[in-house]
Enzyme design. Structure first.
Site, PDB file in Angstrom:
ATOM      1  N   HIS A  32      66.695  -5.571  -5.099  1.00  0.00           N
ATOM      2  CA  HIS A  32      65.441  -5.172  -5.736  1.00  0.00           C
ATOM      3  C   HIS A  32      64.356  -4.871  -4.702  1.00  0.00           C
ATOM      4  CE1 HIS A  32      67.470  -7.599  -8.888  1.00  0.00           C
ATOM      5  NE2 HIS A  32      67.079  -6.581  -9.634  1.00  0.00           N
ATOM      6  N   HIS A  50      70.067   0.683  -9.658  1.00  0.00           N
ATOM      7  CA  HIS A  50      71.254   0.192  -8.960  1.00  0.00           C
ATOM      8  C   HIS A  50      72.475   1.080  -9.212  1.00  0.00           C
ATOM      9  CE1 HIS A  50      68.799  -3.251  -8.287  1.00  0.00           C
ATOM     10  NE2 HIS A  50      68.822  -3.640  -9.547  1.00  0.00           N
TER      11      HIS A  50
END
Length: 333
Positions: free
Chosen positions: A219, A57
């Site tokens: 995700h 991320h």
């Protein structure tokens, strides 16, 4: 799969090592167990701020370690929670005697592991408070969480809570400010193409060339629904409408807006989205006081974007504008 990696199993370790070398003036990397602290940690008398989660991320979370934001970041494997064995020493390393705040995204693994770490740290004499970020309006439940997921709003929580800690607020005060941000922030995302986790080697989900996924997570989870490709203005409207409804934004409200890239979207396209957000909010009588446009919380190389809006007041703006010096955010320092 084409990626600039060596061994898929070494991606996180090698990436964090490179990050530490590149930003050695700001951070220190602790390799075993793996976590990152600001170079001057612990800051005596200041509340420590710790966050973390699965890697992939970037720049979240390590890129936000530094003055006015995080004191420590704890990276797990790609899209996998860090372990208590990492979180506990990170918490201890940034305890300057005023306690530590954990900022936790609402995913089952993150919640359980940070809870365990907090209990263990408190047993060792560190006072810990936690705040749970759950800003994603796309879904109520997913494979990864019970309740709403923590996504782009995490950036705002980390920045404003970090500024409150830097200001000298006590632990309860910093936690209260962080919770106010959580209460007032919402996000929604879209994917044009899925990402590929290095050790998996295949896309997280399949999208046809003429399809997009509305409401994706960070995700690689598929979203709320799949629709035919639309132009940027149409997609932006789909992202904004549920946020406006959930926040009950109305004329006179003041906001902080982030149009975030998911890792594979050019800045030029993100600015097209921001342009439409600004037009639509102006039509509602809602003011954009501050804005971010760029890659701040990504999903590897996913093509797409997310929109995050926080309703702000004078104190939040004062904290937002205060000096910050991290690898990914810096002003006034």
């Amino acid at each position: 799969m084409k990626k600039l990696i060596n061994d898929p199993r070494a991606v996180v370790d090698e990436s964090v090592e490179g990050f530490g070398i590149a930003h050695a003036d700001l951070v220190a990397v602790h390799p075993d167990p793996l976590f990152i602290t600001r170079r001057d940690a612990p800051v005596q008398g200041k509340v420590g701020i710790v966050s973390g989660g699965g890697s992939g991320h970037e720049p979240l979370h390590a890129g936000f370690v530094g003055r006015g934001m995080l004191d420590a970041a704890v990276p797990g494997a790609v899209f996998t929670s860090p372990t208590p064995d990492q979180i506990i020493p990170a918490t201890s390393a940034v305890d300057g005697g005023a306690g530590v705040l954990h900022i936790v995204k609402n995913y089952t693994g993150d919640v359980l592991n940070f809870e365990t770490a907090a209990e263990m740290a408190e047993a060792d004499g560190v006072t810990v408070r936690s705040v749970l970020v759950d800003d994603d309006v796309a879904v109520e439940d997913s494979l990864y969480t019970a309740g709403r997921r923590g996504v782009g709003g995490t950036v705002f929580v980390e920045r404003i809570a970090g500024a409150a800690a830097e200001r000298g607020d006590d632990l309860d005060g910093v936690a209260d400010v962080a919770q106010r941000v959580v209460d007032g922030v919402r996000s929604m995302g879209v994917a044009l193409a899925a990402c590929t986790v290095p050790h998996a080697g295949v896309p997280s989900f399949d999208l046809a060339e003429d399809e997009i996924e509305i409401g994706i997570g960070i995700h690689g989870e598929p979203g709320r629904h799949r629709i035919a490709m639309e132009d940027a203005d149409g997609i932006t409207q789909r992202l904004l409408d549920p946020i406006v409804a959930d926040l009950r934004l109305a004329s006179g409200d003041r906001t902080l807006v982030m149009v975030n890239g998911m890792g594979g979207t050019p800045a030029s396209e993100l600015y097209i989205v921001f342009r439409k957000v600004a037009q639509l909010l102006d039509g509602l009588g809602v003011t954009i006081e501050r804005s971010l446009v760029g890659n701040y919380i990504t999903a590897l190389e996913m093509q797409g974007a997310s929109l995050t809006i926080l309703r702000v007041d004078d104190e939040m703006l004062e904290l937002w504008d205060s000096p910050v010096h991290t690898a990914a955010l810096r002003w006034g320092a």
